[in-house]
Design an enzyme around this catalytic site. Structure first.
Site, PDB file in Angstrom:
ATOM      1  N   ASP A  62       0.789  -1.506  -0.165  1.00 31.13           N
ATOM      2  CA  ASP A  62       0.146  -0.195   0.091  1.00 31.13           C
ATOM      3  C   ASP A  62       0.940   1.181  -0.122  1.00 31.13           C
ATOM      4  O   ASP A  62       1.510   1.589   1.102  1.00 31.13           O
ATOM      5  CB  ASP A  62      -0.932   0.013   1.373  1.00 31.13           C
TER       6      ASP A  62
ATOM      7  N   ASP B 182      -1.779   5.814  -4.888  1.00 28.38           N
ATOM      8  CA  ASP B 182      -2.045   4.667  -4.029  1.00 28.38           C
ATOM      9  C   ASP B 182      -2.228   3.478  -4.699  1.00 28.38           C
ATOM     10  O   ASP B 182      -3.638   3.066  -4.982  1.00 28.38           O
ATOM     11  CB  ASP B 182      -3.335   5.480  -3.107  1.00 28.38           C
TER      12      ASP B 182
END
Ligand code: NAG
Length: 419
Positions: A122, A301
């Site tokens: 992430d 992201d």
């Protein structure tokens, strides 16, 4: 004079005897909160706004949480020594539901001897956390957890670890242990040893999350795994990069180099504007070849499935697609557009005139209830970055088309055409 352990003991004694996260007694893995749907389509094949709404809640909570941490961040020590330089690749599993690439995860080795845990890689957060069975725990868990009592190098602090994710949360204690990813080994990696989590994570095929953003938003207040490798100078090149596959396996995280089999042409960089997320300056959207303002900051992201833009930028984008309209009744920030208009939607970034198109297969989230209308993959959400500026979140929906490179030297984010 107090020794550190006496000080620690005093702090422990100041806590209520039953204080969950601080207790050294057996801690079963608990579940809290509602379950989560993984399919973006209803049984009748129509787009599910409830799903979209819960996804938005998760994203919003993640960014509110990390922004709050950044306001309290301190400078971090460099804790590693150089051994050798190298580069490796980590194969990722593409978790696909109803034809949507929901998340990408891989295997991390943790503890001595190593135990394998799966983590969602992430770039939108900076903490490692894994579900952890603490000393003497005999709970049955429904997913792979790290058994800390099997690791001789596990060390637990008395600091609590907690992340709220909209409808759910994870709670535990900050701990450290040896971590290894495809041969890169960090002797002392701090992480959240989580023993309370909501079922939305229990259903998740990845056990935990490995955050790849900057230390300023780390709740552990310790360097993230990738930052440790960079600080130690062990990377061939000071970067990592993602190829995210579309509705098939083959996604790869490269560490220390880029994988030229997965992109064509050169890599074009845009500077990181604030070292919290991998945050860059978008100079705006481009719809059917026409530039659309306003511009916005954007967090790149890998841990977010879709794309979220400030509401003004979202409204302007759909205004440029004739026949599109907001799904105001649903109040989710979602828009629908005429399916047969096949719009070309792109973003531009500071430092180049390149237009980065979102593939229509990814932009089209599926049929709307209204005949002939499709749900658009850019969703309105008013988030602020740590400087209080409007922040977009550009997730996997975009990154499947664009091989993305996260370079500590700058720092900067690069894009190249994925293949
Ligand atoms: C964790 O490890 C300990 C020590 O090896 C073992 O006794 C215990 O059964 C393990 N717990 C689980 C749930 O596997």
């Amino acid at each position: 004079m107090f020794t550190p352990s006496i000080v620690a003991l005093l702090i422990l004694l100041l806590e209520p005897a039953s204080a969950g996260p601080l207790s050294r007694t057996p801690r079963p893995l608990q579940l809290r909160g509602p379950p989560r749907s993984f399919s973006h389509l209803r049984a009748d094949g129509i787009f599910d706004y409830d799903w979209a709404h819960s996804q938005s809640q998760l994203v919003r909570a993640k960014y509110q949480h990390t922004a709050a941490i950044a306001s309290k961040a301190a400078v971090l020590p460099n804790t590693l020594t150089v051994n050798r330089r190298a580069s490796v690749s980590v194969p990722l599993v593409d978790y696909i539901q109803s034809g949507l690439d929901l998340e990408y995860y891989g295997t991390l080795n943790l503890g001595t001897p190593f135990q394998q845990v799966t983590v969602d890689f992430d770039t939108g957060s900076s903490d490692l956390w894994v579900p952890t069975l603490c000393v003497d725990s005999t709970t049955d868990v429904l997913k792979p957890a790290f058994n800390s009592s099997k690791s001789s190098s596990y060390e637990q602090t008395i600091e609590p670890f907690q992340i709220a994710y909209g409808s759910g949360e994870v709670v535990g204690t900050i701990a450290s242990d040896t971590a290894m990813l495809s041969g890169f080994r960090v002797k002392s990696q701090y992480f959240g040893a989580v023993n309370v989590m909501s079922p939305q994570f229990l259903n998740d095929p990845a056990s935990g999350i490995l955050g790849l953003a900057f230390p300023q938003i780390a709740q552990t207040k310790q360097p993230p795994f990738m930052q440790q490798l960079y600080n130690a100078g062990v990377l061939d090149e000071p970067l990592f990069a993602f190829f995210l596959s579309r509705q098939e396996q083959g996604a790869v995280l490269s560490i220390g180099n880029t994988d030229s089999t997965h992109y064509t042409g050169g890599i074009t960089y845009t500077p990181v504007t604030t070292q919290t997320y991998w945050e860059v300056q978008s100079t705006g959207s481009v719809v059917n070849g026409k530039a659309v303002q306003p511009s916005f900051k954007a967090a790149i992201d890998t841990g977010t499935t879709l794309i979220y833009l400030p509401s003004a930028a979202t409204a302007a984008l759909y205004k440029a697609i004739p026949g599109s309209r907001e799904d105001s009744q649903q109040g989710t920030g979602m828009y629908a557009y005429p399916c047969n208009s096949n719009p070309t939607v792109a973003f531009t970034f500071a430092g180049s005139s390149n237009e980065y198109t979102i593939d229509l297969r990814d932009f089209n989230l599926g049929p709307s209830e209204e005949q002939g209308m499709c749900v658009g993959g850019v969703i309105a959400m008013d988030m602020k970055d740590t400087n209080g500026e409007p922040l977009a979140i550009i997730g996997d929906e975009f990154l499947k088309s664009w091989y993305s490179v996260y370079n500590f030297d700058g720092p900067k984010v690069g894009f190249a055409k994925a293949r």
